[in-house]
Motif scaffolding. Structure first.
Motif, PDB file in Angstrom:
ATOM      1  N   THR A   1      -7.544   8.621  -1.902  1.00 23.89           N
ATOM      2  CA  THR A   1      -7.144   7.274  -1.491  1.00 23.89           C
ATOM      3  C   THR A   1      -6.330   7.325  -0.206  1.00 23.89           C
ATOM      4  O   THR A   1      -6.460   6.455   0.657  1.00 23.89           O
ATOM      5  CB  THR A   1      -6.325   6.595  -2.602  1.00 23.89           C
ATOM      6  OG1 THR A   1      -7.055   6.631  -3.826  1.00 23.89           O
ATOM      7  CG2 THR A   1      -6.033   5.153  -2.243  1.00 23.89           C
ATOM      8  N   ASN A   2      -5.495   8.351  -0.064  1.00 22.94           N
ATOM      9  CA  ASN A   2      -4.759   8.536   1.187  1.00 22.94           C
ATOM     10  C   ASN A   2      -5.704   8.665   2.363  1.00 22.94           C
ATOM     11  O   ASN A   2      -5.483   8.070   3.426  1.00 22.94           O
ATOM     12  CB  ASN A   2      -3.873   9.774   1.099  1.00 22.94           C
ATOM     13  CG  ASN A   2      -2.692   9.591   0.165  1.00 22.94           C
ATOM     14  OD1 ASN A   2      -2.401   8.481  -0.269  1.00 22.94           O
ATOM     15  ND2 ASN A   2      -2.015  10.668  -0.154  1.00 22.94           N
TER      16      ASN A   2
ATOM     17  N   ASN B   1      -9.999   2.409  -5.610  1.00 27.06           N
ATOM     18  CA  ASN B   1     -10.060   3.843  -5.290  1.00 27.06           C
ATOM     19  C   ASN B   1      -8.875   4.595  -5.870  1.00 27.06           C
ATOM     20  O   ASN B   1      -9.015   5.750  -6.280  1.00 27.06           O
ATOM     21  CB  ASN B   1     -10.091   4.022  -3.763  1.00 27.06           C
ATOM     22  CG  ASN B   1     -11.435   3.671  -3.158  1.00 27.06           C
ATOM     23  OD1 ASN B   1     -12.364   4.462  -3.166  1.00 27.06           O
ATOM     24  ND2 ASN B   1     -11.546   2.446  -2.649  1.00 27.06           N
ATOM     25  N   LEU B   2      -7.720   3.946  -5.905  1.00 26.82           N
ATOM     26  CA  LEU B   2      -6.504   4.619  -6.399  1.00 26.82           C
ATOM     27  C   LEU B   2      -6.644   4.996  -7.861  1.00 26.82           C
ATOM     28  O   LEU B   2      -6.264   6.099  -8.267  1.00 26.82           O
ATOM     29  CB  LEU B   2      -5.298   3.705  -6.183  1.00 26.82           C
ATOM     30  CG  LEU B   2      -3.923   4.260  -6.566  1.00 26.82           C
ATOM     31  CD1 LEU B   2      -3.596   5.491  -5.733  1.00 26.82           C
ATOM     32  CD2 LEU B   2      -2.858   3.198  -6.391  1.00 26.82           C
TER      33      LEU B   2
ATOM     34  N   ILE C   1      -8.330  -0.672  -2.155  1.00 30.42           N
ATOM     35  CA  ILE C   1      -7.377   0.431  -2.282  1.00 30.42           C
ATOM     36  C   ILE C   1      -7.070   0.718  -3.749  1.00 30.42           C
ATOM     37  O   ILE C   1      -7.039   1.874  -4.180  1.00 30.42           O
ATOM     38  CB  ILE C   1      -6.078   0.121  -1.510  1.00 30.42           C
ATOM     39  CG1 ILE C   1      -6.368  -0.003  -0.012  1.00 30.42           C
ATOM     40  CG2 ILE C   1      -5.042   1.204  -1.767  1.00 30.42           C
ATOM     41  CD1 ILE C   1      -6.944   1.223   0.625  1.00 30.42           C
ATOM     42  N   ASN C   2      -6.843  -0.335  -4.533  1.00 35.04           N
ATOM     43  CA  ASN C   2      -6.498  -0.127  -5.936  1.00 35.04           C
ATOM     44  C   ASN C   2      -7.665   0.409  -6.753  1.00 35.04           C
ATOM     45  O   ASN C   2      -7.469   1.224  -7.667  1.00 35.04           O
ATOM     46  CB  ASN C   2      -5.990  -1.440  -6.552  1.00 35.04           C
ATOM     47  CG  ASN C   2      -4.543  -1.721  -6.203  1.00 35.04           C
ATOM     48  OD1 ASN C   2      -3.628  -1.230  -6.861  1.00 35.04           O
ATOM     49  ND2 ASN C   2      -4.317  -2.502  -5.154  1.00 35.04           N
TER      50      ASN C   2
ATOM     51  N   ILE D   1       0.832  -1.208   0.000  1.00 33.08           N
ATOM     52  CA  ILE D   1       0.000   0.000   0.000  1.00 33.08           C
ATOM     53  C   ILE D   1       0.864   1.254   0.000  1.00 33.08           C
ATOM     54  O   ILE D   1       0.632   2.198  -0.772  1.00 33.08           O
ATOM     55  CB  ILE D   1      -0.945  -0.009   1.215  1.00 33.08           C
ATOM     56  CG1 ILE D   1      -2.003  -1.103   1.054  1.00 33.08           C
ATOM     57  CG2 ILE D   1      -1.629   1.349   1.376  1.00 33.08           C
ATOM     58  CD1 ILE D   1      -2.900  -1.268   2.261  1.00 33.08           C
TER      59      ILE D   1
ATOM     60  N   THR E   1       0.079   2.987   8.688  1.00 32.60           N
ATOM     61  CA  THR E   1       0.164   1.602   8.202  1.00 32.60           C
ATOM     62  C   THR E   1       1.221   0.817   8.981  1.00 32.60           C
ATOM     63  O   THR E   1       1.000  -0.348   9.330  1.00 32.60           O
ATOM     64  CB  THR E   1       0.488   1.572   6.703  1.00 32.60           C
ATOM     65  OG1 THR E   1       1.628   2.403   6.428  1.00 32.60           O
ATOM     66  CG2 THR E   1      -0.694   2.043   5.872  1.00 32.60           C
TER      67      THR E   1
ATOM     68  N   VAL F   1      -7.189   5.268   3.240  1.00 36.07           N
ATOM     69  CA  VAL F   1      -6.223   4.431   3.961  1.00 36.07           C
ATOM     70  C   VAL F   1      -6.074   4.907   5.400  1.00 36.07           C
ATOM     71  O   VAL F   1      -6.010   4.098   6.340  1.00 36.07           O
ATOM     72  CB  VAL F   1      -4.858   4.448   3.241  1.00 36.07           C
ATOM     73  CG1 VAL F   1      -3.799   3.727   4.074  1.00 36.07           C
ATOM     74  CG2 VAL F   1      -4.978   3.789   1.871  1.00 36.07           C
TER      75      VAL F   1
ATOM     76  N   LEU G   1       1.029   4.015  -3.125  1.00 39.89           N
ATOM     77  CA  LEU G   1       0.668   5.410  -2.892  1.00 39.89           C
ATOM     78  C   LEU G   1       1.860   6.347  -3.035  1.00 39.89           C
ATOM     79  O   LEU G   1       1.675   7.558  -3.187  1.00 39.89           O
ATOM     80  CB  LEU G   1       0.048   5.564  -1.495  1.00 39.89           C
ATOM     81  CG  LEU G   1      -1.319   4.897  -1.329  1.00 39.89           C
ATOM     82  CD1 LEU G   1      -1.840   5.084   0.085  1.00 39.89           C
ATOM     83  CD2 LEU G   1      -2.324   5.454  -2.335  1.00 39.89           C
TER      84      LEU G   1
END
Length: 217
Positions: free
Chosen positions: A25-26, A212-213, A209-210, A13, A90, A29, A17
């Motif tokens: 996305t940040n 949204n990224l 995550i991906n 992750i 994280t 997370v 990022l």
């Protein structure tokens, strides 16, 4: 979750990022990390420290990109500033309920890394408090002889290196005396479980995550 899977998830992750700017996305997370820490019953004081300590670094990055550049880009400034919290939170998720011993055992058992690497990581983590104590003793001994060894004094670090070399030699002898032989098959005293649910949760989190990224940009 398995310590190795947690570490790989945090690493992937953070790497993704760092390669693509995505403020939204940040934020996702950061919210997920805080939620995970709350579910794992982190102390409120510790959580506040995790939010306050990186603030100076995040604010410095934001101020530099927002106020002290010729072409101000608020989105880029916010993206890099929140990235500081992504890295901090994280790693906090990995370290919160994972001991150094469990992490070393997981590296050896689950990721099949060489035992010398796993035990080397464990030895490095455990020797840090000893080195801090040794540095204090060196500074006190120096002041007793009328020598003030400052934080940036080369003499202080030269003496600390000598102490580290001695500690490394003692550690190697101690491991050999307890039956450690490099390259030999070792029995597992405390197994670290790696379940299908660990892979499933890691895959779901990475997928979210991906999506949204690349969808939010």
């Amino acid at each position: 979750m398995n310590p190795s899977i947690e570490f790989l998830l945090a690493f992937i992750i953070s790497l993704e990022l760092s390669l693509k700017n995505s403020f939204y996305t940040n934020l996702i997370v950061i919210v997920l990390a805080i939620g995970y820490l709350l579910v794992r019953k982190i102390k409120l004081k510790k959580l506040l420290l995790l939010l306050l300590v990186p603030f100076l670094a995040a604010f410095t990055v934001f101020a530099t990109l927002f106020w002290f550049t010729k072409k101000s880009d608020p989105y880029y400034a916010w993206s890099l500033a929140t990235r500081v919290y992504v890295y901090t939170l994280t790693i906090a998720c990995v370290a919160h309920d994972t001991t150094a011993v469990d992490f070393a055992r997981s590296l050896e058992q689950n990721l099949h890394l060489p035992s010398k690497f796993a035990y080397g990581v464990l030895a490095a983590l455990n020797i840090i408090p000893q080195m801090a104590s040794a540095v204090k003793q060196i500074r006190v001994a120096g002041m007793m002889r009328g020598m003030y060894l400052s934080f940036w004094s080369p003499q202080l670090y030269f003496k600390a290196i000598l102490v580290a070399l001695t500690s490394a030699e003692n550690l190697a002898q101690g491991m050999e005396s307890h039956g450690y032989v490099e390259g030999q098959q070792r029995s597992v005293i405390v197994p670290i479980a790696l379940n299908f649910s660990d892979w499933l949760w890691a895959g779901i989190i990475l997928l979210v995550i991906n999506i949204n990224l690349f969808a939010l940009g």
